[in-house]
Design an enzyme around this catalytic site. Structure first.
Site, PDB file in Angstrom:
ATOM      1  N   ASP A  93       0.687  -1.259  -0.114  1.00 21.39           N
ATOM      2  CA  ASP A  93      -0.093  -0.145   0.097  1.00 21.39           C
ATOM      3  C   ASP A  93       0.935   1.190  -0.008  1.00 21.39           C
ATOM      4  O   ASP A  93       0.749   2.328  -0.690  1.00 21.39           O
ATOM      5  CB  ASP A  93      -0.885   0.050   1.214  1.00 21.39           C
ATOM      6  CG  ASP A  93      -1.656  -1.417   1.381  1.00 21.39           C
ATOM      7  OD1 ASP A  93      -2.566  -1.582   0.328  1.00 21.39           O
ATOM      8  OD2 ASP A  93      -1.492  -1.993   2.228  1.00 21.39           O
ATOM      9  N   HIS A  95      -4.453  -3.537   6.408  1.00 23.85           N
ATOM     10  CA  HIS A  95      -4.543  -3.689   5.117  1.00 23.85           C
ATOM     11  C   HIS A  95      -6.016  -4.203   4.396  1.00 23.85           C
ATOM     12  O   HIS A  95      -6.035  -5.390   4.319  1.00 23.85           O
ATOM     13  CB  HIS A  95      -3.322  -4.768   4.804  1.00 23.85           C
ATOM     14  CG  HIS A  95      -3.390  -5.305   3.399  1.00 23.85           C
ATOM     15  ND1 HIS A  95      -2.918  -4.602   2.405  1.00 23.85           N
ATOM     16  CD2 HIS A  95      -3.842  -6.401   2.554  1.00 23.85           C
ATOM     17  CE1 HIS A  95      -3.221  -5.137   1.304  1.00 23.85           C
ATOM     18  NE2 HIS A  95      -3.661  -6.083   1.193  1.00 23.85           N
TER      19      HIS A  95
HETATM   20  P1  NAX Z   1      -2.007 -18.318  -4.030  1.00 24.22           P
HETATM   21  O1  NAX Z   1      -3.452 -18.750  -3.962  1.00 24.22           O
HETATM   22  O2  NAX Z   1      -1.441 -18.013  -5.361  1.00 24.22           O
HETATM   23  O3  NAX Z   1      -1.091 -18.997  -3.209  1.00 24.22           O
HETATM   24  C1  NAX Z   1      -1.220 -19.108  -1.718  1.00 24.22           C
HETATM   25  C2  NAX Z   1      -0.620 -20.440  -1.563  1.00 24.22           C
HETATM   26  O4  NAX Z   1      -0.645 -20.604  -0.020  1.00 24.22           O
HETATM   27  C3  NAX Z   1      -1.179 -21.775  -1.993  1.00 24.22           C
HETATM   28  O5  NAX Z   1      -0.022 -22.573  -2.614  1.00 24.22           O
HETATM   29  C4  NAX Z   1      -1.785 -22.456  -1.151  1.00 24.22           C
HETATM   30  O6  NAX Z   1      -1.481 -23.958  -1.248  1.00 24.22           O
HETATM   31  C5  NAX Z   1      -1.105 -22.090   0.087  1.00 24.22           C
HETATM   32  N1  NAX Z   1      -1.469 -22.496   1.227  1.00 24.22           N
HETATM   33  C6  NAX Z   1      -2.822 -22.684   1.863  1.00 24.22           C
HETATM   34  N2  NAX Z   1      -2.870 -23.052   2.929  1.00 24.22           N
HETATM   35  C7  NAX Z   1      -1.700 -22.973   3.434  1.00 24.22           C
HETATM   36  C8  NAX Z   1      -1.144 -23.547   4.679  1.00 24.22           C
HETATM   37  N3  NAX Z   1      -2.005 -23.729   5.650  1.00 24.22           N
HETATM   38  N4  NAX Z   1       0.400 -23.463   4.851  1.00 24.22           N
HETATM   39  C9  NAX Z   1       1.121 -23.405   4.022  1.00 24.22           C
HETATM   40  N5  NAX Z   1       0.667 -22.838   2.739  1.00 24.22           N
HETATM   41  C10 NAX Z   1      -0.578 -22.811   2.462  1.00 24.22           C
HETATM   42  O7  NAX Z   1      -2.063 -16.597  -3.294  1.00 24.22           O
HETATM   43  P2  NAX Z   1      -1.131 -15.404  -3.469  1.00 24.22           P
HETATM   44  O8  NAX Z   1      -1.530 -14.718  -4.757  1.00 24.22           O
HETATM   45  O9  NAX Z   1       0.164 -15.926  -3.375  1.00 24.22           O
HETATM   46  O10 NAX Z   1      -1.560 -14.566  -2.144  1.00 24.22           O
HETATM   47  C11 NAX Z   1      -1.286 -15.176  -0.959  1.00 24.22           C
HETATM   48  C12 NAX Z   1      -1.849 -14.275  -0.049  1.00 24.22           C
HETATM   49  O11 NAX Z   1      -1.481 -13.102   0.228  1.00 24.22           O
HETATM   50  C13 NAX Z   1      -3.504 -14.151  -0.033  1.00 24.22           C
HETATM   51  O12 NAX Z   1      -4.030 -14.472   1.378  1.00 24.22           O
HETATM   52  C14 NAX Z   1      -3.641 -12.747  -0.328  1.00 24.22           C
HETATM   53  O13 NAX Z   1      -4.859 -12.300  -0.063  1.00 24.22           O
HETATM   54  C15 NAX Z   1      -2.351 -12.034   0.383  1.00 24.22           C
HETATM   55  N6  NAX Z   1      -2.257 -10.609  -0.224  1.00 24.22           N
HETATM   56  C16 NAX Z   1      -1.704  -9.637   0.466  1.00 24.22           C
HETATM   57  C17 NAX Z   1      -1.196  -8.547   0.496  1.00 24.22           C
HETATM   58  C18 NAX Z   1      -0.629  -7.663   1.469  1.00 24.22           C
HETATM   59  O14 NAX Z   1      -0.286  -6.645   0.868  1.00 24.22           O
HETATM   60  N7  NAX Z   1      -0.719  -8.142   2.984  1.00 24.22           N
HETATM   61  C19 NAX Z   1      -1.201  -8.189  -1.112  1.00 24.22           C
HETATM   62  C20 NAX Z   1      -1.231  -9.198  -2.007  1.00 24.22           C
HETATM   63  C21 NAX Z   1      -2.156 -10.302  -1.494  1.00 24.22           C
HETATM   64  O15 NAX Z   1      -3.376 -10.293  -1.918  1.00 24.22           O
END
Ligand code: NAX
Length: 331
Positions: free
Chosen positions: A158, A186
């Site tokens: 952000d 966030h």
């Molecule tokens: P993806 O869905 O591409 O990847 C998430 C990964 O996490 C998957 O490989 C899944 O299998 C894995 N996962 C699920 N449960 C798990 C567990 N218990 N232990 C370990 N791995 C696990 O998502 P991606 O685009 O990489 O985003 C990841 C996270 O970042 C999401 O929650 C998203 O909302 C968040 N974000 C946060 C942002 C921030 O500024 N704080 C911005 C970007 C993003 O939206």
């Protein structure tokens, strides 16, 4: 130099895919610090993760000492020095924000417990997975042997978005804009604040509000654009921000590890100590300076009545999230 142990969760996902390259390239911990990568994901993602490991080998980076893909938190977090908690359940169609919170705080409880048992007590934990602030708070609660200052949530994306938007508005290169603040959650209640920011233009440093000279643009267009930027990226790309999120995660951790530049602050979600009248025991994004791996919340910034109302809205949302999370975890 001895390698450091760095955990990335959600390692098979899209943010990790960009983040891992930055780690391997030395962009976060430096060009002379070898890394043992600990890649955690869930069992069904192990096939994809093995493909990522092949690509990490093929980078031929001398900084990657050892790479461990696993679905076992106790292996991933063993002796961790730094942890990027990216993995979380994505929001599925028809899912309420509450359902998402329920699924994800449980993940962060388990990971907090694993950090507590297996990581170094000095571990630096950056939570990226959403709802990032409340996940960080819950993770810290379940890791009582690790100082709560070691748990932070990412609002750097952000901040980077806000800095870039101001640079475009003012016609300067992005690094000429400094000290933009993200306050709060966030989420779309965050308050991107340019009141204390400066810009260097034509060799002269001036306050951003003076340079922009358009209060309604700053209080409305700018604020809303940054609050809704994530949704705008999803609408255009059909996937959420990944490259920019990974860059921001690297920026956050690098500044935490090596410190902020003189006269500059950055925004991080940290456990509130009551500064600026924000309730204690929520993870709230504040402006901070960092030295020797310790951050300090910047004090004494003037908060006018407009800013006060924005800070209160985002703090209230975080208190509500905390109540919901506690309710879920006590069931
Ligand atoms: P993806 O869905 O591409 O990847 C998430 C990964 O996490 C998957 O490989 C899944 O299998 C894995 N996962 C699920 N449960 C798990 C567990 N218990 N232990 C370990 N791995 C696990 O998502 P991606 O685009 O990489 O985003 C990841 C996270 O970042 C999401 O929650 C998203 O909302 C968040 N974000 C946060 C942002 C921030 O500024 N704080 C911005 C970007 C993003 O939206």
């Amino acid at each position: 130099m001895a390698p450091i142990n760095v955990v990335v969760t959600g390692a098979a996902g899209q943010i990790a895919y960009s983040l891992l390259y930055q780690l391997a390239a030395g962009n976060v911990f430096g060009q002379d610090v070898p890394i043992n990568l600990r890649l955690l994901d869930i069992a069904p993602a192990m096939g994809i993760l093995n493909g990522v490991v092949m690509e990490l080998e093929d980078l031929a980076s001398p900084l990657l000492s050892d790479v461990l893909p696993t679905d076992q938190p106790e292996l991933a977090f063993k002796d961790a020095d730094a942890a990027f908690l990216v993995g979380a359940m994505p929001r599925k169609q028809g899912m309420e924000r509450k359902d998402l919170l329920a699924a994800n705080v449980k993940i962060f409880k388990v990971q907090g417990e694993a950090l507590d048992k297996f990581a170094k007590k000095t571990v630096k934990v950056l939570v990226v997975g959403n709802p990032a602030n409340t996940n960080a708070l819950m993770c810290s609660h379940y890791a009582p042997s690790i100082p709560k200052e070691n748990f932070t949530a990412m609002t750097r994306l952000d901040q980077n978005r806000a800095q870039a938007a101001l640079a475009i508005k003012l016609g300067v290169v992005v690094d000429k804009v400094k000290n933009v603040t993200i306050w709060g959650n966030h989420s779309s209640t965050q308050y991107p604040d340019a009141a204390h920011a400066t810009v260097e233009k034509n060799g002269k440093v001036q306050p951003v509000p003076e340079a922009v000279n358009d209060e309604s643009w700053l209080n409305q267009t700018f604020v809303e654009t940054i609050q809704k930027r994530g949704a705008a990226v999803i609408a255009a790309r059909t996937m959420s921000s990944a490259m920019s999120a990974a860059k921001a995660a690297g920026d956050h951790m690098r500044d935490w590890w090596y410190g902020t530049q003189p006269n500059q602050f950055v925004s991080m979600g940290v456990v509130s100590d009551g500064s600026y009248g924000i309730p204690k025991d929520i993870v709230f994004s504040f402006p901070v300076t960092i030295k020797d791996k310790q951050y300090k919340i910047v004090q004494g910034l003037n908060i006018n009545s407009f800013a006060r109302s924005k800070l209160d809205i985002t703090a209230k949302e975080l208190e509500e999230e905390r109540a919901e999370a506690n309710h879920i975890l006590q069931q």
